[in-house]
Design a protein around this motif. Sequence first.
Motif, mmCIF file in Angstrom:
data_model
loop_
_atom_site.group_PDB
_atom_site.id
_atom_site.type_symbol
_atom_site.label_atom_id
_atom_site.label_comp_id
_atom_site.label_asym_id
_atom_site.label_seq_id
_atom_site.Cartn_x
_atom_site.Cartn_y
_atom_site.Cartn_z
ATOM 1 N N ASN A 220 -8.218 0.048 -2.687
ATOM 2 C CA ASN A 220 -8.788 -1.112 -2.115
ATOM 3 C C ASN A 220 -7.908 -1.755 -0.998
ATOM 4 O OD1 ASN A 220 -11.075 -1.093 -3.887
ATOM 5 N ND2 ASN A 220 -9.720 -2.030 -5.458
ATOM 6 N N TRP A 221 -6.569 -1.305 -1.103
ATOM 7 C CA TRP A 221 -5.553 -1.933 -0.146
ATOM 8 C C TRP A 221 -4.690 -1.247 0.571
ATOM 9 C CZ3 TRP A 221 -0.585 -1.444 -1.015
ATOM 10 C CH2 TRP A 221 -0.447 -1.078 -2.548
ATOM 11 N N TRP A 222 -4.414 0.098 0.246
ATOM 12 C CA TRP A 222 -3.365 1.009 1.060
ATOM 13 C C TRP A 222 -4.123 1.954 1.990
ATOM 14 C CZ3 TRP A 222 0.963 3.808 -2.210
ATOM 15 C CH2 TRP A 222 2.126 3.965 -1.520
ATOM 16 N N ILE A 223 -4.932 1.446 2.332
ATOM 17 C CA ILE A 223 -5.946 2.490 3.277
ATOM 18 C C ILE A 223 -6.371 1.803 4.644
ATOM 19 C CG2 ILE A 223 -6.861 3.900 1.508
ATOM 20 C CD1 ILE A 223 -9.446 2.040 1.775
ATOM 21 N N GLY A 224 -6.827 2.650 5.439
ATOM 22 C CA GLY A 224 -7.442 2.005 6.716
ATOM 23 C C GLY A 224 -6.362 1.880 7.910
ATOM 24 N N LEU A 225 -5.293 2.417 7.897
ATOM 25 C CA LEU A 225 -4.360 2.316 9.114
ATOM 26 C C LEU A 225 -4.063 3.723 9.696
ATOM 27 C CD1 LEU A 225 -2.472 -0.707 7.862
ATOM 28 C CD2 LEU A 225 -4.136 -0.616 9.518
ATOM 29 N N SER B 39 9.058 -0.874 6.119
ATOM 30 C CA SER B 39 8.806 -2.337 6.093
ATOM 31 C C SER B 39 7.592 -2.738 7.033
ATOM 32 C CB SER B 39 10.123 -3.037 6.421
ATOM 33 O OG SER B 39 10.772 -2.826 5.449
ATOM 34 N N SER B 40 7.618 -2.174 8.313
ATOM 35 C CA SER B 40 6.629 -2.735 9.336
ATOM 36 C C SER B 40 5.185 -1.926 8.730
ATOM 37 C CB SER B 40 6.956 -1.942 10.328
ATOM 38 O OG SER B 40 6.043 -1.985 11.390
ATOM 39 N N ALA B 41 5.011 -0.940 8.242
ATOM 40 C CA ALA B 41 3.813 -0.055 7.603
ATOM 41 C C ALA B 41 3.537 -1.049 6.399
ATOM 42 C CB ALA B 41 4.149 1.042 7.254
ATOM 43 N N TRP B 42 4.311 -1.430 5.461
ATOM 44 C CA TRP B 42 4.130 -2.519 4.383
ATOM 45 C C TRP B 42 3.501 -3.591 4.864
ATOM 46 C CZ3 TRP B 42 2.592 -0.169 0.386
ATOM 47 C CH2 TRP B 42 3.194 0.520 -0.534
ATOM 48 N N SER B 43 4.007 -4.096 5.790
ATOM 49 C CA SER B 43 3.661 -5.707 6.324
ATOM 50 C C SER B 43 2.181 -5.405 7.000
ATOM 51 C CB SER B 43 4.702 -5.968 7.564
ATOM 52 O OG SER B 43 5.722 -6.420 6.821
ATOM 53 N N GLN B 44 1.985 -4.177 7.767
ATOM 54 C CA GLN B 44 0.484 -4.194 7.906
ATOM 55 C C GLN B 44 -0.473 -4.009 7.007
ATOM 56 O OE1 GLN B 44 0.995 -0.396 10.369
ATOM 57 N NE2 GLN B 44 1.320 -1.444 12.284
ATOM 58 N N TYR B 45 -0.161 -2.967 6.057
ATOM 59 C CA TYR B 45 -1.259 -3.097 5.013
ATOM 60 C C TYR B 45 -1.153 -4.295 3.994
ATOM 61 C CZ TYR B 45 -1.089 2.085 5.091
ATOM 62 O OH TYR B 45 -1.412 3.327 5.496
ATOM 63 N N LEU B 46 -0.021 -5.169 3.954
ATOM 64 C CA LEU B 46 -0.319 -6.427 3.245
ATOM 65 C C LEU B 46 -0.897 -7.674 4.127
ATOM 66 C CD1 LEU B 46 3.411 -5.937 1.537
ATOM 67 C CD2 LEU B 46 0.928 -5.875 0.338
ATOM 68 N N GLU B 47 -0.875 -7.526 5.412
ATOM 69 C CA GLU B 47 -1.508 -8.216 6.121
ATOM 70 C C GLU B 47 -3.042 -7.977 6.138
ATOM 71 O OE1 GLU B 47 -0.873 -11.104 8.222
ATOM 72 O OE2 GLU B 47 1.133 -11.119 7.397
ATOM 73 N N LYS B 48 -3.478 -6.737 6.152
ATOM 74 C CA LYS B 48 -4.692 -6.350 5.946
ATOM 75 C C LYS B 48 -5.354 -6.794 4.585
ATOM 76 C CE LYS B 48 -7.411 -2.152 6.938
ATOM 77 N NZ LYS B 48 -7.887 -1.738 5.544
ATOM 78 N N LEU B 49 -4.314 -6.719 3.474
ATOM 79 C CA LEU B 49 -4.885 -7.083 2.404
ATOM 80 C C LEU B 49 -4.983 -8.763 2.238
ATOM 81 C CD1 LEU B 49 -5.337 -6.767 -0.967
ATOM 82 C CD2 LEU B 49 -2.757 -6.853 -1.070
ATOM 83 N N LYS B 50 -4.198 -9.294 2.910
ATOM 84 C CA LYS B 50 -4.350 -10.933 2.863
ATOM 85 C C LYS B 50 -5.570 -11.089 3.282
ATOM 86 C CE LYS B 50 -1.611 -14.537 4.571
ATOM 87 N NZ LYS B 50 -0.368 -15.031 5.423
ATOM 88 N N LYS B 51 -6.112 -10.670 4.694
ATOM 89 C CA LYS B 51 -7.209 -10.970 5.198
ATOM 90 C C LYS B 51 -8.533 -10.660 4.378
ATOM 91 C CE LYS B 51 -5.859 -10.384 9.930
ATOM 92 N NZ LYS B 51 -5.292 -9.414 10.798
ATOM 93 N N LYS B 52 -8.365 -9.532 3.605
ATOM 94 C CA LYS B 52 -9.501 -9.276 2.538
ATOM 95 C C LYS B 52 -9.630 -10.052 1.493
ATOM 96 C CE LYS B 52 -10.825 -5.205 -0.512
ATOM 97 N NZ LYS B 52 -11.179 -3.909 -0.583
ATOM 98 N N LEU B 53 -8.353 -10.808 1.050
ATOM 99 C CA LEU B 53 -8.210 -11.555 -0.127
ATOM 100 C C LEU B 53 -8.956 -13.221 0.215
ATOM 101 C CD1 LEU B 53 -5.047 -10.566 -1.790
ATOM 102 C CD2 LEU B 53 -7.578 -10.337 -2.622
ATOM 103 N N ASN B 54 -8.865 -13.515 1.609
ATOM 104 C CA ASN B 54 -9.256 -14.846 2.245
ATOM 105 C C ASN B 54 -10.582 -14.677 2.684
ATOM 106 O OD1 ASN B 54 -6.832 -16.031 1.166
ATOM 107 N ND2 ASN B 54 -5.846 -15.317 2.862
#
Length: 142
Positions: free
Chosen positions: A28-33, A127-142
């Motif tokens: 659901n969240w660790w994909i798409g990049l 860290s950069s990759a995690w930030s990209q995934y987590l920014e994408k997750l943040k958008k999905k959650l809002n």
Amino acid sequence: MSTQNFSYTLTTSKSVKEVFNILIDPKNWWIGLHNEIITGNSEKIDDEFTFSAGNKAHNSVQKLIEIIPNEKIVWEVIDSNLTFLKKRDEWTGTRINFDISKEDNQTKVVFTHKGLTPQFECFDGCSSAWSQYLEKLKKKLN
């Protein structure tokens, strides 16, 4: 001086249950990049899933070692092969944590990759990759 693990915090108006249900399945969240392939299970203690990304530049196996529904998810990286590093198994033994809590009218999510510290060769890139995934997750959650 204390060792600083990579950490990222976000908030959302979604309920803790909704957030937990999204996070428990990395598909659901660790994909798409980076051409990720995720196989296996991630919902019950001892479940394992394999994550591959970057055309197999990153390969790791995660095992669910702690779960508190709607509050906490902890996967231990039990195997890793990061082909772009000198120490290819650098992630092995690290832990990927989500702590979920209610804060005011928001759900707070604290992601921590315990063991991913500035001493790691891959710290900047990972860290950069995690930030990209987590920014994408943040958008999905809002």
